[in-house]
Each structure stands twice: as C-alpha cells, then as structure tokens.
Design a protein around this motif. Structure first.
Motif, PDB file in Angstrom:
ATOM      1  N   ILE A   1       0.639  -1.162  -0.302  1.00 35.03           N
ATOM      2  CA  ILE A   1       0.081  -0.029   0.310  1.00 35.03           C
ATOM      3  C   ILE A   1       0.769   1.168  -0.090  1.00 35.03           C
ATOM      4  O   ILE A   1       2.028   1.487   0.782  1.00 35.03           O
ATOM      5  CB  ILE A   1      -0.935  -0.204   1.083  1.00 35.03           C
ATOM      6  N   SER A   2       0.617   2.127  -0.874  1.00 34.80           N
ATOM      7  CA  SER A   2       1.490   3.436  -1.146  1.00 34.80           C
ATOM      8  C   SER A   2       0.687   4.633  -0.181  1.00 34.80           C
ATOM      9  O   SER A   2      -0.424   4.787  -0.486  1.00 34.80           O
ATOM     10  CB  SER A   2       1.796   3.549  -2.409  1.00 34.80           C
ATOM     11  N   PHE A   3       1.283   5.207   0.734  1.00 36.41           N
ATOM     12  CA  PHE A   3       1.140   6.279   1.326  1.00 36.41           C
ATOM     13  C   PHE A   3       1.577   7.701   0.527  1.00 36.41           C
ATOM     14  O   PHE A   3       1.054   8.739   1.039  1.00 36.41           O
ATOM     15  CB  PHE A   3       1.489   6.400   2.758  1.00 36.41           C
ATOM     16  N   ALA A   4       2.018   7.381  -0.588  1.00 36.31           N
ATOM     17  CA  ALA A   4       2.604   8.573  -1.495  1.00 36.31           C
ATOM     18  C   ALA A   4       1.534   9.097  -2.326  1.00 36.31           C
ATOM     19  O   ALA A   4       1.630   9.605  -3.242  1.00 36.31           O
ATOM     20  CB  ALA A   4       3.755   8.281  -2.147  1.00 36.31           C
ATOM     21  N   HIS A   5       0.337   8.088  -2.539  1.00 36.33           N
ATOM     22  CA  HIS A   5      -0.690   8.370  -3.418  1.00 36.33           C
ATOM     23  C   HIS A   5      -1.357   9.677  -3.355  1.00 36.33           C
ATOM     24  O   HIS A   5      -1.528  10.169  -4.491  1.00 36.33           O
ATOM     25  CB  HIS A   5      -1.889   7.368  -3.189  1.00 36.33           C
ATOM     26  N   ALA A   6      -1.695  10.246  -2.236  1.00 36.99           N
ATOM     27  CA  ALA A   6      -2.066  11.528  -2.328  1.00 36.99           C
ATOM     28  C   ALA A   6      -0.948  12.476  -2.960  1.00 36.99           C
ATOM     29  O   ALA A   6      -1.692  13.653  -3.531  1.00 36.99           O
ATOM     30  CB  ALA A   6      -2.508  11.990  -0.907  1.00 36.99           C
ATOM     31  N   GLY A   7      -0.005  12.337  -2.582  1.00 29.50           N
ATOM     32  CA  GLY A   7       1.008  12.957  -3.169  1.00 29.50           C
ATOM     33  C   GLY A   7       1.460  13.168  -4.755  1.00 29.50           C
ATOM     34  O   GLY A   7       1.252  14.222  -5.305  1.00 29.50           O
ATOM     35  N   PHE A   8       1.155  11.875  -5.279  1.00 30.39           N
ATOM     36  CA  PHE A   8       1.108  11.904  -6.612  1.00 30.39           C
ATOM     37  C   PHE A   8      -0.335  12.619  -7.180  1.00 30.39           C
ATOM     38  O   PHE A   8      -0.088  13.282  -8.326  1.00 30.39           O
ATOM     39  CB  PHE A   8       1.317  10.457  -7.113  1.00 30.39           C
TER      40      PHE A   8
END
Lengths: 287, 326
Positions: free
Chosen positions: B61-68
C-alpha cells in the motif's frame, strides 16, 4: 563552539524523549506484529492525565507521572484485548485501519473534553546551569535522566525478568512460545500496556517542557514511526539510535536553517536509509 | 457483448446498474447543488481508492498516493496560471509529470518491502507535500494556488462551460468510469495475473521467470498516472489547491475505503469509497462528533465485517442457502 554544544545538548535531550516514544511502539510491533497508529494518542492522554492531576488538582508531580503511566497501561491493555486481539495473525492493514479509527475517536473526543486551547504543566524543578557556554536547564537534565533510566529499566526487564523472557520468546516465535507453556495472550496485553505507558511517560515529560494540546498526538505518531522505521521495527537499540539521529537533525537543522528543511531532510534521510538498508538500521526482515 | 452475455454474468449487470444509477443520479436528487457536489467528491474518492487498489495488487500500500495526486493537480494548475493553457492540456501534462516522477521514485522505492514500503512511501508523500509548501515563489507555499479555472469545451456548434456543477459531475464521472474500466481490464489481463502472482509469493514469481522489479515499477507508474489525472480534475473543480489538500490523511482515507470495501476485487474499493463518502457527508451535520462517529464506523466495519463490503453478496447467498436446506 558553545552554539554547537547547545545544539548538541538540545538534540540529545530531544532525541532521548523521541526514543522513549519509539521504544514503546517498537515493543508493540515486535511482539504482536501490528501497527499501532494511535500510539501518539497514548502520549497525548498521558500528558493530559498529568495535567489534570498536577495542574488542576494540585497533587504531587511524580505521583502524577506514576498515575498517568498506570492509567495508560490499563487503557492499552484493555484496547489490546478488545480491539487488537481479534486481528491477531491477519494482514497488518487491518490493525492499521482499527488504530486509525482509534486516532479519530481519541483525538476527536480529546478536543471535546479537554478544549482546544494550549495548556502547560508546571515543572517539578527549576533553574539551570552553564556548561562550557551552553545553558542547560535542570528540567532537561531530569527529563533526560528519566528517559535513560526508563530505557535501561526496560532493557533489564526484557533481559532478566521471567515476563521479559516470555515477551522476547513471543516476539521471536509465537507458536513455539505457546508450545513451551507461555500464555501468549497475557504477554500480548502486558507488552501493549508497557509500550503505551512508556509513551504516556514521554508525554508527561514533553508536556512539562513544552505545551499540550489534544492534537499533539499525531505529530508524536509521525516522529515515532520515523524513528522506528529508521532503526528497524522491533529493535530497541535501533529505536534509541534512530531517536538520537532524529533529535540531532531537529535541533541542528532547525537552528541553523529552518524547521521546514529539518522535516524534509529527516524524511529524505529515512528514505535513503530504507533504500540502502531495506529493513532499517538494526531490523530483521519481516514479511 | 450481446444482451445474453450481460444477463449471464451478474457482475456486469451490477456494474451496468451502478453506471446507470450514477448517470441518472442528478435527476434523482432534483439537481440539488450540494448533492451533486457530494457526487463529484464520491467520484474523486472512487478514482483514488481504485488506483490505490491497483498498487495493492502487488501486495503493498502506497502512502504517497495523495502526493502523486498533488503532482497532477499542481502541474495542471500551474500550466493554467503560468502558461495560460486550459485543463485540456494540463490534464495530460499533469499525467505525464506524475508518471515520470512515479517511475523515478519507484526504482529506489521498490527495493523496500511490506511494512517498510508503507513508511518509505509515506516519506515520499511527505517530501512531495513539504516541497510544495517550501518553494513559495513557484508553488505558492502553504497558501496554495488560487483561481484555477474550470475548462470550457468548444465543439463549434455547442459550448459546455464546466464551471457549471452538473457539467463537471458528468466530466468527473466520465474520467472515473474510464479509470475504473482501465484498472478492471488491466487486472483481468495477463499483466494483472502477474501482479497477483507477485502479491501471493514474490520469490516464486521470480522463479517462474517474471521480472518482478520491472512489473512493480510499471504497476506503480500506471497507478500514479491515473491518480495524477484525478488530481488535475480535482484542482480544476476546487479552483484552489494547497499542500494540505494532499497530505497523509488523504492517502489514509483511501486506504480506509479499500479496507472497508474489501481487498480482493475492484468492486471493493468502489463500494468502500461510495459508502464511506456518503457516511462522512451524512455525519457533517454532527460537527465535532463527525470524526468520532467516523472512527466508530471504521472500527465496527473492520471487526464486524471482515473481508469488507464485497463479501456481502456471498454472505446473503449463504444465508439463503442455509434457509432453503432447513
């Protein structure tokens, strides 16, 4: 020269306090393999327990720290038995979701119950001294001493007591430990309680040094996770070293450049550590 | 596909029904502007959750998703405010920039595994957000970027101004349907099966001749491209973005939608995002209690409904089977 000494001393005391929060988290992960995202909320509740005990009721400070630790120990144990026990052995995402729900509930009701204004806890000691041109308050010395003392006490507890042996055995291999007659359920809530209580004591210290608000838990969770990931999940010594690294970055970069850069830099450092050592500095390879 | 095919597969029937319902929704709610706003929010959340689910098919699971999502949004917004190009350009520029960043980051990021991946991606997301905040001259700092105009579609004989909320609803719905369709098709394809193989057992996948590292980078890049498009749409809908719009909470709520919805099929994140966004909006009137209730709903659904909303049809079926036996 004295500037650097000052930054070093501040970084050291900050790092020890961070390490105290992070060690609780690493203990919980190491024993149960769950992500306790509400760890910072324990830190916040611990600080508020001391605030009501010491500042509102006027009862003695150190007894308040003990009261707060005991209270949060019980809270942690109850939470483990009620919420986290059914998730044992499931994907780590479920514990993340449940503790995320806990964060929302605790910080939300914290804002309702405690109010959103900033509060301060009067400190137990006052004054300070000069070491080589750097000012060091007695308060920071006491706080650092408490942190070091607790870390050594936990280390000794894990190494030499029967319960400590049981905790380490469960962390190593829960099934084999259960076959040897260790009551793993009991070990789980004890470890969860101890981890939470350490966060609560760190909250008491931080609340005395700075100020307290119901939303401060989230930042503590972030710091604790940064440290634990840097040092390797489940490693006590890793949490200590990670805490010191983060404390130093916070202290040195904030004074010389700016607070924003300090946060960016600490995330970059974590990213690089993970790229070159994918399991943290002292971590084992969990899958 | 012909008509019998639809009837033969109940899944397709459900998807078609959902799409029809979404198309008819503004008429059903009587063009209420607030409810259409809720509909647009649901669309964005569905796109966010499904593309996160695509990364989950690798087992992480990527927590950088909102960042992208933020990269797509900022790229599109800056293309409009600095260069004066409308969203029709910004959308694709945002997607390309998001994809490039995702590919560059994925190469070191995919070295980490399991829990460490969560945290490394979290660091990535946080650095993206902090950079938006730190470079004040270019990104506008914590104040963000203002005055991001929605586009106007000029077909010669017909002009659609997307400042109108109803028009934007259909635009968002189109892109979300496209996103879900792409993810559904990718997941059903051979490539999707390769990703699930990596999810199940990375070592074994490697030994059957799959280039695990390349597949991971490809999957991550595609998911981030899709979420970059969503971010651009979000920016032009809100007309205002700030680093706070793309912080860790956004990724965490996408994860919550996933878990409550279910993790094994694409229907899970769709169901989770729709139902939880509705719950969240319904709780808005309760003020301070909103976050508390949301937390309670979250914990209750994880503990009482393991497997998520997607298991409900199977549960109902089992219930009927048991009754018919008795």
């Amino acid at each position: 020269m004295s500037d650097f000494l000052q930054m070093g001393l501040t970084g050291l005391s900050l790092g020890l306090m961070y390490a105290l929060i992070a060690i609780g988290l690493t203990l919980i992960f190491g024993v149960m393999r769950i992500i306790q995202y509400a760890h910072g909320e324990m830190f916040m509740l611990g600080a508020f327990a001391l605030y009501y005990w010491h500042a509102e009721l006027g009862l003695p400070y150190w007894a308040g720290v003990a009261f707060s630790a005991g209270l949060i120990f019980c809270l942690g144990a109850v939470l483990q038995v009620v919420l986290f026990k059914p998730l044992q052995g499931k994907n780590i995402l479920y514990s993340l979701a449940v503790s995320l729900g806990l964060v929302l509930i605790i910080s939300g009701s914290g804002q309702l119950l405690f109010g959103t204004t900033t509060k301060g806890i009067p400190s137990a000691v006052s004054g300070g001294m000069l070491i080589g041109g750097a000012y060091l308050s007695y308060e920071r010395i006491v706080i650092s001493a408490v942190s070091i003392g607790l870390i050594i006490a936990l280390w000794a507890f894990l190494r030499h007591s029967v319960t400590g042996f049981a905790i380490r055995a469960v962390a190593e291999d829960p099934q084999t430990a259960a076959l040897q007659g260790i009551r793993t359920d009991r070990v789980h809530w004890i470890a969860f309680g101890i981890g939470s209580a350490m966060a609560a004591i760190a909250g008491c210290m931080m609340g005395t040094l700075l100020s307290i608000v119901p939303t401060m838990g989230f930042l503590a969770t972030i710091k604790a996770f940064m440290i634990v990931i840097m040092g390797g999940l489940g490693s006590v010594i890793g949490a200590l070293i990670g805490g010191l690294i983060l404390g130093m970055i916070d202290s040195v970069v904030t004074t010389t450049i700016s607070g924003d850069i300090a946060i960016i830099l600490s995330f970059v450092v974590i990213f690089l550590i993970l790229v070159f050592r994918p399991s943290g500095l002292f971590g084992q390879n969990w899958d | 596909m012909d008509k019998t095919d639809i009837i033969a597969s109940p899944n397709r029937l459900v998807w078609a029904g959902l799409l029809l319902l979404a198309l008819a929704a503004p008429f059903l709610v009587g063009f209420d502007l607030y409810l259409i706003h809720v509909g647009i929010t649901i669309s964005f959340n569905v796109a966010l959750a499904t593309s996160l689910w695509m990364i989950w098919s690798l087992g992480v699971i990527s927590f950088a998703h909102a960042g992208f999502m933020g990269i797509g949004a900022y790229a599109s917004a800056l293309v409009l405010t600095k260069l004066g190009l409308s969203m029709w350009y910004g959308l694709w520029i945002g997607a390309v920039i998001s994809a490039l960043f995702a590919m560059l980051i994925a190469v070191p990021l995919m070295r980490t595994r399991a829990v460490y991946f969560f945290m490394a991606s979290w660091a990535v997301g946080e650095v993206i957000k902090r950079n938006f905040a730190y470079f004040k001259d270019f990104f506008g700092g914590w104040d963000g970027v203002f005055d991001i105009k929605p586009p106007v579609l000029d077909l010669g004989f017909l002009q659609i101004d997307f400042a109108d909320r109803l028009a934007y609803y259909y635009l968002a719905l189109f892109f979300v349907a496209l996103t879900v369709w792409i993810i559904y098709r990718m997941n059903a394809s051979r490539t999707g099966m390769i990703w699930w193989a990596i999810h199940e057992n990375e070592l074994l996948a490697q030994h059957t001749g799959i280039n695990v590292f390349r597949q991971k980078v490809v999957c991550f890049t595609i998911a981030c491209t899709l979420v970059g498009v969503t971010g651009a749409l979000y920016a032009h809908y809100q007309t205002y973005i700030s680093p706070k719009s793309f912080d860790i909470w956004k990724s965490e709520f996408a994860l919550v939608h996933l878990i409550v919805g279910g993790l094994t099929t694409v229907g899970g994140p769709v169901a989770g995002a729709i139902s939880l966004t509705m719950v969240d909006e319904a709780l808005r009137a309760t003020g301070y209690f909103r976050t508390i209730f949301f937390g309670v709903v979250l914990i209750a659904s994880v503990l009482l409904l393991p497997g998520g909303l997607e298991t409900i049809p199977a549960r109902i079926r089992r219930l009927f089977n048991r009754k018919s036996k008795e």
